[in-house]
Enzyme design. Structure first.
Site, mmCIF file in Angstrom:
data_model
loop_
_atom_site.group_PDB
_atom_site.id
_atom_site.type_symbol
_atom_site.label_atom_id
_atom_site.label_comp_id
_atom_site.label_asym_id
_atom_site.label_seq_id
_atom_site.Cartn_x
_atom_site.Cartn_y
_atom_site.Cartn_z
ATOM 1 N N LYS A 46 0.818 -1.207 0.000
ATOM 2 C CA LYS A 46 0.000 0.000 0.000
ATOM 3 C C LYS A 46 0.856 1.262 0.000
ATOM 4 O O LYS A 46 0.424 2.311 -0.481
ATOM 5 C CB LYS A 46 -0.932 0.003 1.219
ATOM 6 C CG LYS A 46 -1.982 -1.104 1.198
ATOM 7 C CD LYS A 46 -2.881 -0.996 -0.019
ATOM 8 C CE LYS A 46 -3.917 -2.111 -0.061
ATOM 9 N NZ LYS A 46 -5.011 -1.928 0.901
ATOM 10 N N LYS A 47 2.064 1.148 0.529
ATOM 11 C CA LYS A 47 2.945 2.322 0.550
ATOM 12 C C LYS A 47 3.692 2.514 -0.763
ATOM 13 O O LYS A 47 4.195 3.614 -1.018
ATOM 14 C CB LYS A 47 3.947 2.210 1.708
ATOM 15 C CG LYS A 47 3.321 2.434 3.079
ATOM 16 C CD LYS A 47 4.363 2.345 4.179
ATOM 17 C CE LYS A 47 3.769 2.692 5.530
ATOM 18 N NZ LYS A 47 2.745 1.744 5.969
ATOM 19 N N PHE A 48 3.801 1.459 -1.571
ATOM 20 C CA PHE A 48 4.458 1.630 -2.858
ATOM 21 C C PHE A 48 3.464 2.229 -3.845
ATOM 22 O O PHE A 48 3.034 1.616 -4.818
ATOM 23 C CB PHE A 48 5.040 0.305 -3.359
ATOM 24 C CG PHE A 48 6.454 0.081 -2.933
ATOM 25 C CD1 PHE A 48 7.500 0.531 -3.710
ATOM 26 C CD2 PHE A 48 6.739 -0.546 -1.725
ATOM 27 C CE1 PHE A 48 8.818 0.338 -3.316
ATOM 28 C CE2 PHE A 48 8.042 -0.740 -1.315
ATOM 29 C CZ PHE A 48 9.095 -0.295 -2.111
#
Length: 701
Positions: free
Chosen positions: A252-254
């Site tokens: 989700k952070k990428f």
């Protein structure tokens, strides 16, 4: 006209308070012993029984291929364990030492004992369940909170269950009691959801089906026959759940949203990042350490911990990461539960090895393993299928938002099961609730937090509808009891929300259409909500410019400030400039607007680049015209700060604070726990002896 209503003010407020500028920027198991076939001695010799040499091709075929080697490297297991349901079942059901699992059980139970009084709201039982008009936001509309004394019994049962989990006493019953109460409280209030609360519930549910009480438990002490190895799937399920937590948090952070560095843009000023300031400035710490490194860490740490060659190397990073999170964020027991899970990546019998350093520990009686050729029992194969289904569900849920479209708004789905931790940060500057008496069309302004202490309903359409209906019910009930004190002439009302919020450094914009009566607004969990306004991503390109402008305005003096606004075509912002603000101006960045003063009715048409001065203690209207959204900014100087020489940048620096305020935290948690136990005692005394319960009421100004 929109006004800011202070938190916990009384139900209805006078419309003239402040404007939109008030809140702004500043081991390995032993191999199965080969068993000799009972009929082998009676068999006549054949060519198959004679020893044979292994040719080069057979040697090559027995060596694992590159994909199997890569799988072994990443996941720490042989790929052949997953080539069939039979081999997978044998792998899951092989007996292993349950010592490490028993230690994790104890630590989890201890953490939940603290969590019940804190994030589950045990310390505020009276405020949360004692007020008859308090609004709840259940996942299923048929759910409702019990009366306050009965809710105290729910918390008591859950608290006793957590004790049973930690001590390993009557483990199944204790775990069942805890899990049932936990999910009931969890599902009762969606605004309190977060990823780690969801994780705690899942872990408790998984522990219920394991034999985690086979080691270091009262059950195993009272019943020595329980001291047996446990099937490996007891470990697998819990480790898999944490594996999903880390990997999905990294996935989700990428995204451009996170890697751009806008989500956590001020954490670099925290003392935990002081060592990095010797090499990097605050902006690079925010971007490289907080955003980029965290994305890589979340995505890779579970693989590194699973790989035996890198496990010891990355364990200090794992521990440091969670210790830092415990200082950076108010996230309860989440860092500590994650730290309790770290030893599960090591050998199953590490607690016994640790005890051997002190005294001799009797060896664990090992169970005989089924020979490789044996067929797993049907019960075991069925259990393996259930485990596969559970794992598939956990892999699917974080990306299932295309089904539950009604829960989507600026972000996808309800916050709690998506593992998008810390990806989004919000700044809400205006929350306005208008109650319209349809009999006389008179507008009444309601304190947004009159019936709840949560604010997540301001961002999710399903909760907004629930809150509006709860407000209507409370108003009707109040009119029936005290009709003479009600400012309304009838219960024929409409309710409108106008909420302005910014996400990840964007413009302040509306979350819902303020023209829609939420008592009549359509909502379905499987359809997109038409009155939920989208995030203005077409203005993302302006975020670097907004940061530059903000730095310039804040550099004027210690009392200047700026706020950025964007609105949809056809909508009007009604803004009251407080008398404590001066040198106010409105500047258009993009789009076209029509400006109108409420005092003299004068109108101006403003385009990009145009500015206009604003009068204090007056209301004005800004209407977006044309086919595209308009964006603009307000600049102003705060007279109160100027006269009292208040500098926001110095707030927090004037008082010395300890780097590790552990004693202060301990006293706060101890006081909160005392309140929790007091609430439980009050509920029991009321139910047993009819002793009146003293209830605290939220402050209202």
């Amino acid at each position: 006209m929109h006004t800011f209503i202070p938190r916990f003010s009384f139900y209805f407020k006078h419309p003239h308070h402040t404007g939109i500028m008030t809140n702004s920027k500043r081991k390995q198991p032993t191999k199965p012993t080969s068993t000799t076939d009972a009929t082998a001695e009676n068999k006549s010799p054949t060519a198959d029984d004679e020893p044979c040499t292994t040719g080069p091709e057979e040697v090559a075929a027995s060596e694992p291929g590159p994909s199997a080697q890569f799988f072994k490297l990443c996941f720490g297991h042989d790929l052949q364990n997953f080539d069939s349901l039979q081999s997978f079942t044998r792998w899951l059901h092989r007996p292993v030492d349950g010592a490490a699992l028993g230690v994790f059980r104890m630590l989890y139970g201890a953490a939940m004992l603290i969590d019940i009084a804190e994030e589950r709201g045990g310390g505020q039982l009276d405020v949360r369940y004692g007020e008859p008009h308090h609004c709840h936001f259940p996942l299923f509309n048929g759910m409702a909170a019990l009366d306050y004394p009965l809710m105290g019994c729910v918390y008591l049962a859950m608290w006793l269950g957590a004790w049973g989990i930690m001590l390993g006493y009557r483990f199944r019953l204790s775990c069942s009691t805890f899990v049932a109460g936990y999910w009931y409280i969890f599902l009762l209030d969606k605004p309190a959801w977060n990823n780690h609360s969801y994780l705690f519930g899942l872990v408790g549910t998984l522990l219920l089906f394991t034999r985690a009480h086979s080691y270091c438990s009262l059950d195993s002490w009272l019943r020595p026959e329980l001291r047996q190895p446990v099937p490996y799937w007891n470990y697998f399920l819990i480790k898999f759940q944490f594996f999903v937590l880390y990997v999905y948090a990294g996935l989700k952070k990428f995204s451009l949203e996170w890697l751009s560095g806008y989500a956590m843009s001020s954490l670099s000023q925290h003392w935990v990042f002081a060592p990095f300031r010797q090499l990097l400035d605050d902006e690079l710490i925010d971007l490289l350490i907080i955003h980029w490194f965290t994305a890589f860490f979340d995505l890779s740490i579970a693989f590194f911990m699973t790989c035996e060659k890198t496990r010891l190397l990355v364990t200090p990073f794992m521990i440091s990461f969670h210790l830092m999170n415990s200082r950076l964020f108010i996230i309860g027991m989440f860092p500590w539960v994650c730290l309790a899970e770290v030893p599960l990546f090591f050998s199953f019998d590490w607690p016994r090895r640790l005890r051997c350093l002190v005294k001799t520990t009797p060896a664990l009686k090992e169970e005989k393993k089924a020979p490789v050729g044996d067929q797993p029992r049907f019960k075991d194969r069925l259990r393996s299928c259930i485990i596969i289904l559970y794992c598939a569900l956990q892999l699917f849920l974080p990306y299932s938002h295309f089904i539950t479209k009604g829960y989507n708004n600026w972000t996808n789905g309800l916050y709690g099961y998506s593992w998008d931790m810390m990806v989004h940060s919000y700044d809400t500057v205006l929350t306005s609730i208008q109650v319209v008496d349809n009999d006389n069309q008179k507008v009444h302004h309601l304190n947004p937090y009159a019936f709840t202490e949560y604010d997540r309903w301001t961002k999710y359409a399903d909760m907004a509808v629930q809150y509006a209906k709860c407000i209507e019910k409370n108003i009707r009930d109040d009119m029936e009891l005290h009709p003479e004190n009600s400012p309304l002439t009838s219960s024929n009302i409409s309710i409108y929300f106008d909420i302005w919020c910014a996400m990840n450094g964007r413009f302040q914009q509306r979350t819902f259409d303020p023209r829609v009566d939420l008592l009549k607004a359509p909502w379905s969990p499987f359809k997109r909500t038409p009155w939920s306004l989208p995030l203005l991503t077409e203005l993302n390109h302006m975020r670097p410019k907004l940061k530059t402008i903000a730095n310039e305005v804040l550099a004027w003096n210690n009392y200047s400030d700026v706020i950025f606004v964007a609105d949809f075509p056809g909508l009007t912002l009604s803004n009251f400039i407080a008398p404590t603000l001066f040198n106010c101006s409105l500047t258009i960045l993009e789009g076209n607007v029509r400006y109108k003063s409420a005092k003299d009715g004068e109108e101006f048409f403003l385009t990009a680049g145009k500015s206009i001065g604003l009068e204090s203690n007056a209301t004005h209207y800004v209407t977006t015209i044309g086919q595209k959204p308009a964006s603009y900014l307000y600049t102003y100087v705060n007279k109160t700060m100027l006269e009292q020489d208040i500098v926001i940048d110095d707030v927090g620096q004037s008082k010395e604070r300890s780097l590790l305020p552990l004693w202060k935290e301990f006293k706060q948690r101890l006081g909160n726990y005392q309140q929790f136990l007091k609430h439980l005692a009050n509920c029991l005394l009321y139910l047993l002896y009819d002793v009146p319960i003293p209830i605290s009421i939220r402050e209202r100004d």
